[in-house]
Design an enzyme around this catalytic site. Structure first.
Site, PDB file in Angstrom:
ATOM      1  N   GLU A 117      32.662 -41.360  48.727  1.00  0.00           N
ATOM      2  CA  GLU A 117      32.129 -42.876  48.624  1.00  0.00           C
ATOM      3  C   GLU A 117      30.831 -42.822  48.888  1.00  0.00           C
ATOM      4  O   GLU A 117      30.096 -41.874  49.266  1.00  0.00           O
ATOM      5  CB  GLU A 117      32.931 -43.541  49.849  1.00  0.00           C
ATOM      6  CG  GLU A 117      34.322 -43.553  49.924  1.00  0.00           C
ATOM      7  CD  GLU A 117      34.873 -44.344  48.447  1.00  0.00           C
ATOM      8  OE1 GLU A 117      34.777 -45.624  48.237  1.00  0.00           O
ATOM      9  OE2 GLU A 117      35.713 -43.708  47.876  1.00  0.00           O
ATOM     10  N   GLY A 168      38.065 -38.928  41.142  1.00  0.00           N
ATOM     11  CA  GLY A 168      37.460 -38.510  39.990  1.00  0.00           C
ATOM     12  C   GLY A 168      37.632 -39.439  38.552  1.00  0.00           C
ATOM     13  O   GLY A 168      38.579 -40.192  38.705  1.00  0.00           O
ATOM     14  N   LYS A 212      44.125 -46.869  52.237  1.00  0.00           N
ATOM     15  CA  LYS A 212      44.990 -46.624  51.348  1.00  0.00           C
ATOM     16  C   LYS A 212      46.318 -46.637  51.842  1.00  0.00           C
ATOM     17  O   LYS A 212      47.153 -47.093  51.575  1.00  0.00           O
ATOM     18  CB  LYS A 212      44.800 -44.979  50.656  1.00  0.00           C
ATOM     19  CG  LYS A 212      43.485 -45.150  49.714  1.00  0.00           C
ATOM     20  CD  LYS A 212      43.049 -43.853  49.464  1.00  0.00           C
ATOM     21  CE  LYS A 212      41.840 -43.712  48.541  1.00  0.00           C
ATOM     22  NZ  LYS A 212      41.357 -42.512  48.327  1.00  0.00           N
ATOM     23  N   LYS A 243      25.648 -54.657  37.514  1.00  0.00           N
ATOM     24  CA  LYS A 243      24.687 -55.377  38.206  1.00  0.00           C
ATOM     25  C   LYS A 243      23.522 -54.924  37.528  1.00  0.00           C
ATOM     26  O   LYS A 243      22.285 -55.591  37.540  1.00  0.00           O
ATOM     27  CB  LYS A 243      24.856 -54.605  39.646  1.00  0.00           C
ATOM     28  CG  LYS A 243      25.718 -55.319  40.548  1.00  0.00           C
ATOM     29  CD  LYS A 243      25.463 -55.269  41.928  1.00  0.00           C
ATOM     30  CE  LYS A 243      25.563 -54.047  42.381  1.00  0.00           C
ATOM     31  NZ  LYS A 243      25.913 -54.162  43.971  1.00  0.00           N
ATOM     32  N   VAL A 274      34.524 -44.544  37.602  1.00  0.00           N
ATOM     33  CA  VAL A 274      35.769 -44.989  36.903  1.00  0.00           C
ATOM     34  C   VAL A 274      35.795 -45.955  35.699  1.00  0.00           C
ATOM     35  O   VAL A 274      36.498 -45.844  34.626  1.00  0.00           O
ATOM     36  CB  VAL A 274      36.812 -45.970  38.053  1.00  0.00           C
ATOM     37  CG1 VAL A 274      38.290 -46.116  37.764  1.00  0.00           C
ATOM     38  CG2 VAL A 274      36.782 -44.992  39.522  1.00  0.00           C
TER      39      VAL A 274
HETATM   40  N1  HSE Z   1      36.444 -41.288  47.999  1.00  0.00           N
HETATM   41  C1  HSE Z   1      37.846 -41.373  47.579  1.00  0.00           C
HETATM   42  C2  HSE Z   1      38.376 -39.861  48.049  1.00  0.00           C
HETATM   43  C3  HSE Z   1      37.773 -41.611  45.972  1.00  0.00           C
HETATM   44  O1  HSE Z   1      37.555 -38.979  48.085  1.00  0.00           O
HETATM   45  O2  HSE Z   1      39.790 -39.797  48.034  1.00  0.00           O
HETATM   46  C4  HSE Z   1      39.188 -41.832  45.545  1.00  0.00           C
HETATM   47  O3  HSE Z   1      39.763 -43.066  46.137  1.00  0.00           O
END
Ligand code: HSE
Length: 320
Positions: free
Chosen positions: A184, A297, A199, A41, A17
Site C-alpha cells: 500500500e 500485483g 479484507k 487525478k 490495477v
Molecule cells: N497491499 C495489498 C497486499 C495489495 O499486499 O495484499 C493487494 O490487496
C-alpha cells in the site's frame, strides 16, 4: 437483458490495477467490454494509452448514459465510496477493488444495492486472483462452513518469506515489496494488519453473513516479528505467517482473528510464499479445500476485475 450484454466502462484510476485492466481488456476482445473514459487525478503524468481516453472530471464518467459499468480502482476509501454510491444511483453497475472502502461501508453498500437494484462486485478486493468471494457466495452453505483460515495480504507474506528464506531484514524486504507494487502507499496498512483485517471483514460477510466494522475485529500485524522469531520457528520446523482465521463454535457463534502464527511445514498455508495468498476452507462433508494464487500485483488483480465484468454480463449479484 441479454447474456451477451455490451459493457461500456468508465474507469476510475490508472495505477497498477487500472493500467493492468486496460492491457488485459485489449487482449480479451471476446468479452465485449470497452473502456470509454478513464478518470485520473494527475493529467500531466505520461501514460501508455491515448490521451483522449483520460479526463479529470468524474462526471464525464458518472453522467455518461452510454457508460453502463463503473470500474473503481482508486483505493481511497471515502472518494471511492462517493464514486460508487453515485454510480449505483445513476443506474450503473460497479466493480471495485477498494478493500478499505468495502470493509468500512458495507452496510451502506448493501442498502444502496437494494435501493437501486444495481450490482456491485468486488472479487479483486480480497486475494486478487483467487475467486474466494464468489466461491463463498455460491458454493458453500453458511451452516456447513466449519472454518476458514487464510493468508490475505501479499505484502506481509512477501516480507516474511524474504526475511525467513532469503535472510533479508525487514526494511529491505518491505522496500522490495514496494518496488514490486504490492505494498500500500502507506505500508503501515499492510505491516500492521489493517489491510488484512479489512479484507477479512467482508470475507466474513460472504462466509457467515457477519457484518462487522473492521475496527471491531481482533487483529495485529507483523510489526513485532524479528529475526529471533524466525530462528525459533525454523528450529521447530515451522514458519511464521500472518493468518486470518474464523472458526464456527458449538454454540453457532463464529470466533475470528487476524494474527501472526507459527505454521507447521505440512500445513497448506506453509506452501504460500511471497505475494501469493491462500485460503483453506473446512466444511461439512467436503473436508478441507485449499485455494491458492497471487494475491497482489497488476495482472492478478485485473484478472479478478475481468471476471466480475464477465459476471455482470449475466447481471450477477451477491446474495449476501
Ligand atoms: N497491499 C495489498 C497486499 C495489495 O499486499 O495484499 C493487494 O490487496
Amino acid at each position: 437483458m441479454s447474456y451477451h450484454k455490451q459493457l461500456t466502462i468508465g474507469l476510475f484510476g490508472f495505477g497498477v490495477v487500472g493500467e493492468g485492466l486496460y492491457k488485459v481488456l485489449q487482449q480479451t476482445p471476446s468479452l465485449s467490454a470497452t473502456i470509454k473514459k478513464v478518470c485520473i487525478k494527475d493529467p500531466g503524468k505520461k501514460r501508455n494509452a491515448p490521451d483522449a481516453l483520460f479526463t479529470t472530471e468524474r462526471d464525464d464518467l458518472l453522467n455518461d448514459e452510454e457508460i453502463n459499468v463503473i470500474v473503481e480502482v482508486i483505493n481511497e476509501s471515502e472518494a471511492a465510496f462517493e464514486i460508487v454510491s453515485t454510480a449505483l444511483r445513476n443506474g450503473k453497475a460497479v466493480v471495485s477493488a477498494s478493500k478499505k472502502m468495502i470493509a468500512e461501508h458495507l452496510p451502506e453498500i448493501l442498502a444502496l444495492q437494494q435501493e437501486t437494484g444495481q450490482s456491485l462486485l468486488y472479487e479483486a478486493a480480497a486475494c486478487a486472483s483467487i475467486p474466494v468471494i464468489r466461491n463463498l457466495e455460491e458454493y458453500y452453505d453458511n451452516d456447513l462452513l466449519h472454518g476458514i483460515k487464510a493468508i490475505v495480504n501479499g505484502s506481509t507474506n512477501f516480507i516474511l518469506t524474504k526475511m525467513f528464506e532469503d535472510k533479508l531484514d525487514f526494511q529491505q524486504a518491505l522496500l522490495l515489496a514496494q518496488q514490486l507494487g504490492f505494498a500500500e502507499s502507506d505500508p503501515k496498512l499492510d505491516v500492521e494488519g489493517y489491510d488484512a483485517v479489512n479484507k477479512w471483514a467482508f470475507l466474513l460477510t460472504h462466509a457467515y453473513g457477519i457484518i462487522e466494522h473492521p475496527d471491531n475485529l481482533l487483529f495485529t500485524g507483523i510489526q513485532n516479528i524479528n529475526a529471533m522469531d524466525a530462528k525459533v520457528a525454523a528450529e521447530k520446523n515451522q514458519q511464521i505467517k500472518l493468518v486470518a482465521q474464523a472458526q464456527k463454535l458449538t454454540n453457532g457463534k463464529v470466533a475470528s482473528f487476524v494474527i501472526p502464527q507459527f505454521v507447521p511445514q505440512d500445513d497448506h498455508l506453509a506452501f504460500v510464499k511471497n505475494e501469493y495468498n491462500g485460503v483453506v476452507i473446512e466444511s461439512g462433508f467436503s473436508d478441507k479445500q485449499f485455494f491458492y494464487g497471487k494475491g497482489a500485483g497488476s495482472f492478478p488483480t485485473a484478472s479478478a476485475v475481468l471476471s466480475d465484468l464477465s459476471a455482470l454480463r449475466y447481471d450477477y449479484k451477491y446474495e449476501y
